[in-house]
Structures are given as structure tokens and as C-alpha cells.
Design a protein around this motif. Structure first.
Motif, short mmCIF file in Angstrom:
data_model
loop_
_atom_site.label_atom_id
_atom_site.label_comp_id
_atom_site.label_asym_id
_atom_site.label_seq_id
_atom_site.Cartn_x
_atom_site.Cartn_y
_atom_site.Cartn_z
N ALA A 98 2.39 15.28 9.23
CA ALA A 98 2.11 13.94 9.76
C ALA A 98 1.32 14.11 11.04
O ALA A 98 1.87 14.49 12.08
N ASN A 99 0.03 13.82 10.99
CA ASN A 99 -0.86 14.09 12.11
C ASN A 99 -1.32 12.79 12.76
O ASN A 99 -1.53 11.78 12.09
N ASP A 100 -1.50 12.85 14.07
CA ASP A 100 -2.09 11.74 14.81
C ASP A 100 -2.65 12.29 16.11
O ASP A 100 -2.12 13.25 16.68
N ARG B 152 4.85 6.39 6.74
CA ARG B 152 4.41 6.78 5.41
C ARG B 152 4.89 8.19 5.06
O ARG B 152 5.37 8.45 3.96
N SER B 153 4.76 9.13 6.00
CA SER B 153 5.18 10.51 5.74
C SER B 153 6.69 10.59 5.52
O SER B 153 7.16 11.35 4.66
N ILE B 154 7.45 9.83 6.28
CA ILE B 154 8.90 9.84 6.11
C ILE B 154 9.28 9.25 4.76
O ILE B 154 10.20 9.73 4.09
N ASN C 239 0.84 -1.20 0.00
CA ASN C 239 0.00 0.00 0.00
C ASN C 239 0.87 1.25 0.00
O ASN C 239 0.64 2.19 -0.77
N ARG C 240 1.89 1.27 0.83
CA ARG C 240 2.77 2.44 0.91
C ARG C 240 3.63 2.59 -0.34
O ARG C 240 3.89 3.71 -0.80
#
Length: 523
Positions: free
Chosen positions: A172-174, A156-158, A71-72
Motif C-alpha cells: 500500500a503505497n502513497d 482498498r489494500s486492507i 469501485n472497491r
């Protein structure tokens, strides 16, 4: 254009690439900046995927599933090609490491975007100037603004920052403070603090705060645990005009028809169990996205839809236009109630040929495999259809190119299982290793709990002998002692109870030659 970018998944791409200086002030954890990089804790594990190196807890405190690597990989490839289209319209060329060694496959995604790219190609260049370029790991001032709404460990963001060129920033939010703290360390570990900015916030509120056209994101990636339905309304408002929306759904049991009512409550459509359940799941997700976008005079254009393993992944672009929104309504009205099942049949072929051509193909097939005309009524539709000679001749010979070279070479079409017992992972929970061990113990105890244990044959035979044989009562049982049911007459106390005034009178007769002596109270 959609080009094969398999080389994006290699970990060695960033070797020799210049990295900008870290920007701790940009790494926000809500309102406070991230601290200095701390030593890895003893309970953490380091994972290398693509060009990123990630530390995450061994316990199930921050969600991570290695099965989603495909997926990534796919998302990095799609965003790279999207950046090529968007920045190409601005006269900026992206540089993808190793792209010269990759065979390119060109697919027309948008005629309007191609025309814009041709008009602006070289428009900003003076004689003798070199075209502007955007490389991986560098900030592009006119590049893409990316939001990963549910980032967890930030993997994923990295990977976006280290593998996708033409980025301006990646948020990159959580909502988990533990996850954001881990993201801060992973960002510094990979030296991408100048591109990746961790945030702690509710993903929906963060997207609602970016509804203005000047504040919208060019790319929004949503990969939640389970259904993305709670985030779709905010996502279609926070993505820019023509922006890219990437959505993953892992609630395949709902989308595949196991719970039609739940599917309707989440996606506004009823899922039916059929052989085409995976294709139906993709169509339901696309319809749900378009339905939510229509509320704001926007519509979606699908680019790529994938059903893989236990999830579906869709990539759509979001545009604004009242006329297109009305066309979406007419399309849904014209096709509602129709169910296509060819997606579940490996011998089926999807086509836009007219119905007359399909009937001619059936007539040609009937000539090779004739039916018995004498069994057909002259008034039947089949007789009338076959009575007409086909205007086109269809050939059913197997073509030489029907067997692709990949199959002839024995190449694998699907990924190998990355680990034992792979599949959807449990939701991340606080409590660390103890919570994970407790969950594994519950799984072990509940394994096969709904399966009835196999009954011992001797016990089963004894249990069946307690039931009278109905055929013996009717005088039709010919099995004698081999019958698994009882041929014994009822007990005297049962007969006396049956003969009492308060009990309805019944009769019981022994069949002739049965060899059973009549007992008291037996006729």
C-alpha cells in the motif's frame, strides 16, 4: 471464469478466520518501520466498509470518497476471480467465504488459461493427498503480489487482505507521510500487518524500480485523483506477464469531449461530444493503455470495462508478444476515423451480422411501414435497395423474454445516492479542517456565479424603450403603443448632429397615419 462474488462485500466474512501474527517490520514507511498503534485522535472518524474498519481524518487531509465503494467492491470481486485463474494453474484452490450460497455465472475469459488449469489439475498431488488451498487472510507463498500505487487511507489494500484469498503480499503505497502514518494504524487496527505493507514513495518511481521480471507485481491498482496518465507508462512495465492492471479515470469531462486537446495530450486520442461519450471514454482509456504497452513489446487484453457515476474503471491483462503488438497497430489503422454512436441509443443493437442481413432487415421493416415509392427517384439508392426482395424474413414482434425478471420485480439497477451532494471529492490538502472549511466557503460564494440574475420586467421594459424600433423606421410596425421598442423621433440635437458636414446625411420619415408630428429637422 467470472463468478458473482456479492458475498465479498459483507463485513462479517472474516469472523472466525484465523489471523496471522502482526509483522511490524514489514510495515515500511519509506525506510522506517511503523510505530505501535496509537489512540485515535479526536478529529478522526471511523468508517466500516466491507470487511475493513478504517480511521481517517474528518478534515480533508487524506483522500476518501464513500461513493467509490462500488469501485472497491468490484475490484475485490475481479481480483478474487483472477486469483482463481492464476492459482488454479498451479494446483491451488481458493476458498471464498460464503461462495456456496452464491449463484455462479461462468464466463470464458481465456482458453489458454483454462487449458493450463486442466493440464496442471492434480499434477502435484500424490494418491491420497488433499489439494492445496488458499484462504482469506492467510499468506499464500505462491499467491499474488499486489500493489496499490495511491493508497491514501489504505482502505482498498486492507479490504484486499480481508476479502481476497490467495495473496502473498499487498504493498500500500502513497507519497503523503500523513497518509502512510494513517495506513500503519489502520493496518494494525484490522490485524493484517502480515499481508499489507505500507510504503511512502512516488508511485511512478516505485513501479519503475520493479521492471525486472522477477520483481514485477501480479496486480497493480491505480485509482488516482483525476487522470492516471502520468502512471500508465510505469504500470505497464511493472505488471507481470499476464498480470492484472486495474485503472480508474475520474476526469470524465476530458474523456467525454469537453476538452479534446487536453484529452489528446493525456491519452493520445481526441474525444468528441456525442451520445456515446461514455463508451468512447472507455475505448480511449483502453487505447491509451495498449499504446503505452506497445512501446515495450507488450499488449493488453480487456477483461472488464465499466462506466459508473462520474468515472470509468477498466481491468486489463498485460502480455508480451511482438506479433500481437503489430496486430494492434493494424487494428488501429483499419478503424481510425470511424465513429460509432449506437452506444448512446437505447433502441440500437450492436451486431456482427453481415451488411446483406442488415439490408434485408430494413426491407422487412419497410414492408410493415411502407414509404411512398412515387416520391423516390428510380436512380436513387433507396429505390434500388427497396426493389430487391429480402432473402431472410425478420420478425419485429416483441419477445416475451425481452423484459428481464429484474425489471419485472422492480429491482434497482443502480446504487442509491450514498450522501447529499455526492460526486468527485476535492483533492486532499494539508491544513486539516480549516482548509476544508475555507474550500466550502469558496464553493458557496462561487455557486451559480456564471448565471445572470433574472431581470425585473419593469426595468427590462424601460431599457428596451431606449432603443428605436427598426420596423417603425421602415413603416412596417403595426403594434403601435404595444411595441416594446421606441417609436419616438430622434431628438433635435441628434438631428442637428446628423445634418452637420462631418456627419453622414440620413433621412427619417414618419409612416402615413402614424399620428406623430414632424419636428424640427425631420423630413
Amino acid at each position: 471464469t467470472l463468478r458473482s462474488t456479492r458475498s465479498l462485500c459483507r463485513a462479517g466474512f472474516m469472523e472466525g478466520q484465523p489471523q496471522g501474527p502482526p509483522n511490524p517490520a514489514g510495515m515500511e514507511n519509506g525506510t522506517e518501520p511503523c510505530g505501535e498503534e496509537r489512540a485515535s485522535e479526536a478529529q478522526e472518524t471511523t468508517v466500516t466498509e466491507g470487511a475493513a474498519k478504517i480511521a481517517f481524518p474528518s478534515a480533508n487531509e487524506v483522500f476518501y470518497n464513500p461513493v467509490q465503494e462500488f469501485n472497491r467492491d468490484l475490484t475485490c470481486a475481479v481480483i478474487t476471480e483472477f486469483a482463481r485463474i492464476q492459482l488454479g494453474a498451479k494446483g491451488i484452490q481458493i476458498k471464498v467465504p460464503g461462495e456456496k450460497d452464491v449463484q455462479k455465472v461462468v464466463v470464458d475469459l481465456s482458453e489458454q488459461e483454462e487449458e493450463k488449469a486442466e493440464l496442471k489439475k492434480g499434477a502435484n498431488l500424490a494418491p491420497g493427498d488433499q489439494p492445496r488451498t488458499a484462504a482469506v487472510g492467510e499468506i499464500c507463498e505462491e499467491g499474488l503480489r499486489v500493489l496499490e500505487g495511491l493508497a491514501a487511507s489504505g482502505l482498498r489494500s486492507i479490504r484486499f487482505a480481508r476479502e481476497v484469498p490467495g495473496l502473498q503480499s499487498v504493498v500500500a503505497n502513497d507519497a503523503s507521510a500523513r497518509a502512510v502514518d494513517l495506513m500503519c494504524r489502520n493496518v494494525q487496527l484490522n490485524a493484517v500487518a502480515h499481508l499489507v505493507h505500507p510504503r511512502q514513495a512516488d508511485a511512478r518511481m516505485l513501479m519503475y524500480q520493479h521492471q525486472r521480471a522477477s520483481e514485477r507485481f501480479d496486480v497493480i491498482d491505480l485509482d488516482p485523483y483525476g487522470s492516471p496518465a502520468p502512471f500508465l507508462d510505469a504500470a505497464v512495465q511493472a505488471v507481470s506477464e499476464g498480470g492484472l492492471l486495474c485503472v480508474t479515470c475520474t476526469d470524465m469531462a476530458v474523456l467525454a469531449g469537453n476538452s479534446g486537446e487536453t484529452c489528446y495530450s493525456k491519452y493520445g486520442a481526441m474525444a468528441l461530444k456525442s451520445r456515446a461519450c461514455h463508451e468512447m471514454a472507455l475505448r480511449i482509456v483502453l487505447h491509451s493503455l495498449d499504446l503505452r504497452a506497445n512501446c515495450y513489446q507488450r499488449f493488453v487484453v480487456p477483461l472488464l470495462s465499466v462506466s459508473a457515476d462520474f468515472y470509468v474503471r477498466v481491468f486489463v491483462r498485460v502480455f508480451t508478444g511482438q506479433a500481437k503488438v503489430k496486430a494492434s497497430a493494424r487494428l488501429v489503422w483499419g478503424k481510425q476515423g470511424r465513429q460509432r454512436t449506437e452506444g448512446g441509443n437505447r433502441n440500437a443493437v450492436k451486431t456482427d451480422a453481415p451488411s446483406s442481413a442488415l439490408w434485408d432487415i430494413m426491407r422487412c421493416w419497410e414492408k410493415e411501414c411502407p414509404v411512398k415509392r412515387e416520391r423516390l427517384s428510380e436512380a436513387s439508392p433507396a429505390f434500388r435497395i427497396l426493389s430487391v426482395e429480402p432473402r431472410l424474413q425478420a420478425s419485429f414482434a416483441v419477445r416475451d423474454d425481452a423484459n428481464p425478471s429484474s425489471r419485472q420485480r422492480g429491482l434497482k439497477r443502480f446504487q442509491a445516492n450514498p450522501e447529499a451532494n455526492w460526486g468527485p471529492r476535492p483533492r486532499a490538502r494539508p491544513g486539516g479542517k480549516a482548509a476544508g472549511e475555507a474550500m466550502e466557503e469558496r464553493r458557496r460564494l462561487h455557486q451559480n456565479k456564471r448565471k445572470e440574475p433574472a431581470e425585473d420586467p419593469v426595468q427590462r421594459a424601460a431599457r428596451l424603450k431606449t432603443f428605436p424600433c427598426k420596423r417603425f423606421k421602415e413603416g412596417t410596425c403595426q403594434r403601435g403603443d404595444q411595441c416594446c421598442y421606441s417609436h419616438s423621433p430622434p431628438a433635435p440635437e441628434d438631428t442637428a448632429a446628423a445634418a452637420s458636414p462631418d456627419h453622414p446625411k440620413t433621412s427619417y420619415q414618419n409612416p402615413p397615419g402614424s399620428g406623430v408630428a414632424a419636428g424640427p429637422g425631420v423630413d
